[in-house]
Scaffold this motif. Structure first.
Motif, PDB file in Angstrom:
ATOM      1  N   SER A  82       0.833  -1.212   0.000  1.00  0.00           N
ATOM      2  CA  SER A  82       0.000   0.000   0.000  1.00  0.00           C
ATOM      3  C   SER A  82       0.862   1.253   0.000  1.00  0.00           C
ATOM      4  O   SER A  82       0.600   2.209  -0.738  1.00  0.00           O
ATOM      5  CB  SER A  82      -0.927   0.003   1.224  1.00  0.00           C
ATOM      6  OG  SER A  82      -1.746  -1.138   1.239  1.00  0.00           O
TER       7      SER A  82
ATOM      8  N   PRO B  64      -4.692   0.290  -3.260  1.00  0.00           N
ATOM      9  CA  PRO B  64      -5.553   0.979  -2.285  1.00  0.00           C
ATOM     10  C   PRO B  64      -6.031   2.331  -2.802  1.00  0.00           C
ATOM     11  O   PRO B  64      -5.331   3.010  -3.556  1.00  0.00           O
ATOM     12  CB  PRO B  64      -4.640   1.144  -1.064  1.00  0.00           C
ATOM     13  CG  PRO B  64      -3.249   1.061  -1.616  1.00  0.00           C
ATOM     14  CD  PRO B  64      -3.320   0.125  -2.774  1.00  0.00           C
ATOM     15  N   VAL B  65      -7.226   2.682  -2.387  1.00  0.00           N
ATOM     16  CA  VAL B  65      -7.790   3.980  -2.756  1.00  0.00           C
ATOM     17  C   VAL B  65      -7.028   5.077  -2.016  1.00  0.00           C
ATOM     18  O   VAL B  65      -6.630   4.907  -0.859  1.00  0.00           O
ATOM     19  CB  VAL B  65      -9.291   4.030  -2.401  1.00  0.00           C
ATOM     20  CG1 VAL B  65      -9.885   5.392  -2.744  1.00  0.00           C
ATOM     21  CG2 VAL B  65     -10.038   2.920  -3.110  1.00  0.00           C
ATOM     22  N   LEU B  66      -6.823   6.181  -2.691  1.00  0.00           N
ATOM     23  CA  LEU B  66      -6.094   7.297  -2.088  1.00  0.00           C
ATOM     24  C   LEU B  66      -6.850   7.822  -0.871  1.00  0.00           C
ATOM     25  O   LEU B  66      -7.995   8.260  -0.972  1.00  0.00           O
ATOM     26  CB  LEU B  66      -5.915   8.413  -3.124  1.00  0.00           C
ATOM     27  CG  LEU B  66      -4.967   9.553  -2.745  1.00  0.00           C
ATOM     28  CD1 LEU B  66      -3.561   9.029  -2.539  1.00  0.00           C
ATOM     29  CD2 LEU B  66      -4.979  10.624  -3.824  1.00  0.00           C
ATOM     30  N   ASP B  67      -6.217   7.741   0.281  1.00  0.00           N
ATOM     31  CA  ASP B  67      -6.835   8.156   1.539  1.00  0.00           C
ATOM     32  C   ASP B  67      -5.942   9.218   2.176  1.00  0.00           C
ATOM     33  O   ASP B  67      -4.887   8.917   2.729  1.00  0.00           O
ATOM     34  CB  ASP B  67      -6.989   6.945   2.465  1.00  0.00           C
ATOM     35  CG  ASP B  67      -7.752   7.276   3.741  1.00  0.00           C
ATOM     36  OD1 ASP B  67      -7.908   8.474   4.045  1.00  0.00           O
ATOM     37  OD2 ASP B  67      -8.178   6.335   4.437  1.00  0.00           O
ATOM     38  N   TYR B  68      -6.382  10.466   2.102  1.00  0.00           N
ATOM     39  CA  TYR B  68      -5.550  11.567   2.595  1.00  0.00           C
ATOM     40  C   TYR B  68      -5.345  11.494   4.110  1.00  0.00           C
ATOM     41  O   TYR B  68      -4.281  11.853   4.614  1.00  0.00           O
ATOM     42  CB  TYR B  68      -6.176  12.911   2.213  1.00  0.00           C
ATOM     43  CG  TYR B  68      -6.149  13.177   0.731  1.00  0.00           C
ATOM     44  CD1 TYR B  68      -4.964  13.522   0.095  1.00  0.00           C
ATOM     45  CD2 TYR B  68      -7.300  13.063  -0.039  1.00  0.00           C
ATOM     46  CE1 TYR B  68      -4.922  13.749  -1.270  1.00  0.00           C
ATOM     47  CE2 TYR B  68      -7.275  13.293  -1.408  1.00  0.00           C
ATOM     48  CZ  TYR B  68      -6.087  13.635  -2.019  1.00  0.00           C
ATOM     49  OH  TYR B  68      -6.045  13.850  -3.374  1.00  0.00           O
ATOM     50  N   ALA B  69      -6.355  11.018   4.817  1.00  0.00           N
ATOM     51  CA  ALA B  69      -6.224  10.906   6.276  1.00  0.00           C
ATOM     52  C   ALA B  69      -5.140   9.896   6.639  1.00  0.00           C
ATOM     53  O   ALA B  69      -4.331  10.123   7.546  1.00  0.00           O
ATOM     54  CB  ALA B  69      -7.561  10.498   6.889  1.00  0.00           C
ATOM     55  N   ASN B  70      -5.099   8.785   5.903  1.00  0.00           N
ATOM     56  CA  ASN B  70      -4.093   7.761   6.164  1.00  0.00           C
ATOM     57  C   ASN B  70      -2.698   8.259   5.788  1.00  0.00           C
ATOM     58  O   ASN B  70      -1.715   7.980   6.482  1.00  0.00           O
ATOM     59  CB  ASN B  70      -4.435   6.495   5.374  1.00  0.00           C
ATOM     60  CG  ASN B  70      -3.562   5.324   5.774  1.00  0.00           C
ATOM     61  OD1 ASN B  70      -3.292   5.126   6.954  1.00  0.00           O
ATOM     62  ND2 ASN B  70      -3.110   4.556   4.804  1.00  0.00           N
TER      63      ASN B  70
ATOM     64  N   LYS C  40      -1.413  10.400   8.501  1.00  0.00           N
ATOM     65  CA  LYS C  40      -0.953   9.628   9.658  1.00  0.00           C
ATOM     66  C   LYS C  40       0.466   9.105   9.453  1.00  0.00           C
ATOM     67  O   LYS C  40       1.241   8.981  10.401  1.00  0.00           O
ATOM     68  CB  LYS C  40      -1.902   8.446   9.908  1.00  0.00           C
ATOM     69  CG  LYS C  40      -3.250   8.840  10.495  1.00  0.00           C
ATOM     70  CD  LYS C  40      -4.115   7.602  10.697  1.00  0.00           C
ATOM     71  CE  LYS C  40      -5.486   7.976  11.239  1.00  0.00           C
ATOM     72  NZ  LYS C  40      -6.361   6.784  11.398  1.00  0.00           N
TER      73      LYS C  40
END
Length: 410
Positions: free
Chosen positions: A224, A381-387, A390
């Protein structure tokens, strides 16, 4: 210009000091002078001439060295008591060895400096007896330490599967730089992912279960993390490379087959055996001849001739089955004719598919990755700005590379 420095071609000066010629200038030599040179080459090769003039220090990361480093990190996290005991033991053993060497030097010095009859020198005898007793005591401690070290190592080595998988994954990441310089991953960034996985992976009451959870989580976390920085067209290639390297880590893949799959038949000479049917692709037939040649050098699990060795004979003998397979819209989803679907490994089937339907190899690779690694390794994985946030720190910037027309707001 620097050859005189490397060769240390010193010349005496009028004032008695050493000088060295750099070009047309004479420079006074200082014995404290040190010259350090670095190379940006990942795997440089230096001939005897350079090696004779310099001291070469290789700071490159090796898989074995990284495995040991990751084992230390893993044990320190999972069993801090064990790692602390190991580090303390290493320190004690080092100190004891140094003390033993010092005692040996003391004995030799006392004996060499003694005068007269040694047997009459009571002070010397007392010193020697004390040194001998101390040496025996230290030697016993060292022997006991070796036993303790073996016991600690026996426990530590049980965590080695995690370290081994981590080292494999890092070198897969590092190899991406061969595609483009933008795909550069440092060891520090990998260690961040590695440590994060150790903290977040699922706990288990058994060691085997815990190791399995760490390995599964680490593999997917690295996948990921790496996919975030890859172009879409390179993600399947990364999954395939990761799959191949993981398989090689467990049971080494056939190097000849892997080379064939990547390159095909590179021979400039046409095969002597002509293709029996017009529907067979010209290059595919040449590739099949190479695959058959590889099969002729191998034996199957039962010790018999490998099935690939008779592939052309079976194709020629059963045109109907093979042509039907060739004309399928998705042949990679069907069994190979003549029992090859059962007698070949998944990778060998992929090699046969390469010979017959080159246009379906990409889909075949996808199915191969799924069969070994599960489906989530072909679904980036889908782009996750929150992740992403982190994973960042005050020392880790986030760089967004936008394609023309892309809107980061969506």
């Amino acid at each position: 210009v620097i050859d005189p420095v490397l060769e240390k071609n010193f010349l005496p000066s009028a004032n008695g000091k050493l000088i060295i010629k750099l070009g047309d200038k004479e420079v006074e030599w200082d014995n404290n002078f040190r010259l350090y040179m670095t190379s940006k080459l990942s795997n440089p090769h230096y001939g005897p001439e350079i090696s004779g003039k310099t001291m070469i220090i290789n700071y490159g990361v090796t898989q074995q060295g990284l495995t040991e480093q990751l084992l230390n990190v893993t044990v320190r996290h999972e069993r801090p008591d064990l790692e602390t005991a190991r580090e303390t033991l290493v320190k004690e053993m080092s100190e004891n060895k140094a003390q033993l060497k010092q005692l040996e030097d003391t004995l030799l010095r006392e004996l060499s400096s003694a005068t007269g009859n040694i047997l009459d020198n009571q002070e010397l005898i007392a010193t020697l007896e004390g040194a001998k007793a101390a040496a025996v005591e230290i030697a016993e401690k060292l022997e006991a330490s070796k036993v303790t070290a073996a016991e600690i190592e026996e426990t530590r080595v049980r965590y080695s599967p995690v370290a081994k998988r981590g080292a494999i994954l890092f070198f897969v990441m590092a190899s991406l730089s061969a595609i483009t310089n933008m795909y550069e991953y440092s060891l520090a960034s990998f260690l961040t992912v590695f440590n994060l996985t150790l903290h977040t992976s699922k706990r288990d009451p058994t060691l085997e279960g815990r190791l399995r959870n760490i390995i599964d989580a680490l593999t997917f976390d690295v996948y990921s993390y790496t996919c975030l920085g890859l172009f879409e067209r390179h993600k399947l290639m990364f999954s395939f490379q990761m799959t191949i390297k993981i398989l090689e880590g467990d049971t080494p893949l056939d190097a000849q087959l892997l080379d064939f799959f990547l390159k095909g038949n590179l021979s400039l000479e046409k095969a002597r055996r002509h293709k029996p049917y017009e529907w067979l692709p010209d290059q595919g037939w040449q590739d099949m001849m190479r695959l058959i040649a590889i099969g002729q050098t191998k034996l199957d699990a039962a010790g018999k001739v490998h099935p690939l060795a008779r592939l052309a004979d079976d194709v020629e003998a059963d045109e109907g089955s093979w042509r039907a397979y060739y004309e399928l819209e998705a042949p990679e989803e069907e069994h190979l004719p003549c029992g090859y679907g059962d007698s070949l490994t998944e990778f060998e089937k992929l090699c046969v598919l390469r010979c017959l339907r080159m246009d379906r190899v990409t889909v075949g690779i996808t199915r191969f990755v799924i069969s070994v690694m599960t489906e989530r390794y072909v679904q980036p994985p889908v782009l996750d700005y929150a992740n992403i946030f982190k994973q960042s720190t005050e020392n880790t910037p986030i760089v967004f590379v936008l394609s023309p027309g892309a809107d980061p707001a969506f």
